[in-house]
Scaffold this active site. Sequence first.
Site, PDB file in Angstrom:
ATOM      1  N   GLY A   1       5.337   3.502   1.457  1.00  0.00           N
ATOM      2  CA  GLY A   1       6.605   3.693   0.491  1.00  0.00           C
ATOM      3  C   GLY A   1       5.862   3.725  -1.012  1.00  0.00           C
TER       4      GLY A   1
ATOM      5  N   SER B   1       0.928  -1.114  -0.093  1.00  0.00           N
ATOM      6  CA  SER B   1      -0.045   0.105  -0.092  1.00  0.00           C
ATOM      7  C   SER B   1       0.811   1.193   0.090  1.00  0.00           C
ATOM      8  CB  SER B   1      -0.869  -0.101   1.160  1.00  0.00           C
ATOM      9  OG  SER B   1      -0.296   0.760   2.261  1.00  0.00           O
ATOM     10  N   LYS B   2       0.206   2.415  -0.467  1.00  0.00           N
ATOM     11  CA  LYS B   2       1.022   3.569  -0.717  1.00  0.00           C
ATOM     12  C   LYS B   2       1.501   4.014   0.780  1.00  0.00           C
ATOM     13  CE  LYS B   2      -0.910   7.364  -3.416  1.00  0.00           C
ATOM     14  NZ  LYS B   2      -1.946   8.134  -3.746  1.00  0.00           N
ATOM     15  N   ARG B   3       0.849   3.788   1.842  1.00  0.00           N
ATOM     16  CA  ARG B   3       1.336   4.274   3.170  1.00  0.00           C
ATOM     17  C   ARG B   3       2.896   4.017   3.415  1.00  0.00           C
ATOM     18  NH1 ARG B   3      -2.832   1.871   5.693  1.00  0.00           N
ATOM     19  NH2 ARG B   3      -3.933   2.071   3.664  1.00  0.00           N
TER      20      ARG B   3
END
Length: 492
Positions: A263, A259-261
């Site tokens: 990295g 997920s984006k969170r």
Amino acid sequence: MDVRVRFAPSPTGFVHVGSLRTALYNYLFAKQKKGKYILRVEDTDRNRKVEGAIEGMLGAMEWARVPHDEGVKLVDDQLMDVGEHGPYTQSERLSIYKEHIEILLANKSAYHCFCSKERIDKLREEQKNKGLTPRYDKKCLQFSKEEIDTKINAEEQHVIRLNLPTDRDIEFKDIVRGEVVVNTDDLDDQVLVKSDGFPTYHFAVVVDDHLMKISHIIRGEEWLISTPKHIFLYEAFGWEIPQYVHLPNILNADKKKLSKRQGDVAVEDFTRKGYLPEALINYIALVGWSPEDNQEIFTMEELIEKFSLERISKSGGVFDVNKLNWVNAHYIKESSLERITDMAIPHLIEKEYITEQQATENYEWIKDMVSVFKDRLSFVAEVVDEVNIFLNNDIDIEEEEAVALLNCEHVPQLLEVLIEKIENAEEIDLQFGKKVFKEIQKETGIKGAKLFKPARVIFTGKTHGPDMPLVMKVLGKKNLLARIENAKKYIN
Ligand code: GLU
């Protein structure tokens, strides 16, 4: 059978590396089977639409060199349909869905539902409290044709739902997962057409895949649970069911979905940081698929030749940035110095290390500078850290070992000869760097580590680092002399 596969992204703003992998596997399979690879834009969720997202996505695919044969293309900055099965954007296919929902209403595979959101929410809440799977209770199936017509004429808000039978096993074969069986009692009467008249993904995807003659549906495993509903729709239309291939998730190191969170996950992030498209493609191909041997470096042609749906793994593949960096470093090494220099320049300009004018005027010098550390880069944006050694002559010599080296007994003599040789040199070229140390050795007897280690500290401030003759060439006479002066400050 003609192989026709598709990548069907929703334009939500950025391209997740998982989507790139889906696109890639579709592309590889199509090319290997001499089939067609289609790109269809799935934009029926009007709330998630992001301006410019389609263009961005097509740009990312172009960068990654995964071109489609048919579908939405960017031609001279304009979105265009290429192919005979268009339109390839779902929001332009509304009349097609209208026509097809009539077929399902007529054969009772779908029905109008006039229930309010409040009623549905309440129903779900009650079912949940009783420990049941939340699903619509088919209340609206009770209405007669006349009642339905009256409500529609009175413009009562409604949706159209799939009419699933009770207690029926829906079976299908997935090339990765094998046999999958789901009972309709575990499924909800899926909304097919929303109150705004737009189809839902589930309805549009089936209609489009059939009309676009898609033979294999290769997509992320998050769609596996929806597939029984799709199968039911194919049956309701009396259409042939395509082959299914659900790809395992791409996971973080902690085994959660990438997920984006945590990295970088967007193709755009990797482009910006200076990863090479062939490296990202090579690496991402291996997250979830493995060749028969241990080969790790692949050209696109080799991937096309060796790829197989059967060797896609069931379990998720971990996205390992270190491995990606290793693959990228390999391709940076293989690339021409010009290519990497051209990629490095925007990073140097952004950091204000150089101006655009300098980039043109001093191109050869920048190229030399990049050549010093090209083979050590994991991704091109790292140049901004590496070039530091060339930018400031007042180097802080921090390493204890470095300071100790400068305080060796023979160093003052070494500095003296270095000054003399550099001052007298016509040009500090590669040859100079190679021969000066030999001369010093001959003339002074200082040799080996006693010669090279302090020299490196004098010119770079560090005990380890890139090839000295090249570093000296890039620094040039003035900077070399300035650095000798700077080193003197550290001698007690
Ligand atoms: N629009 C869907 C997505 O963005 C496509 C799913 C499919 O390939 O069927 O994931």
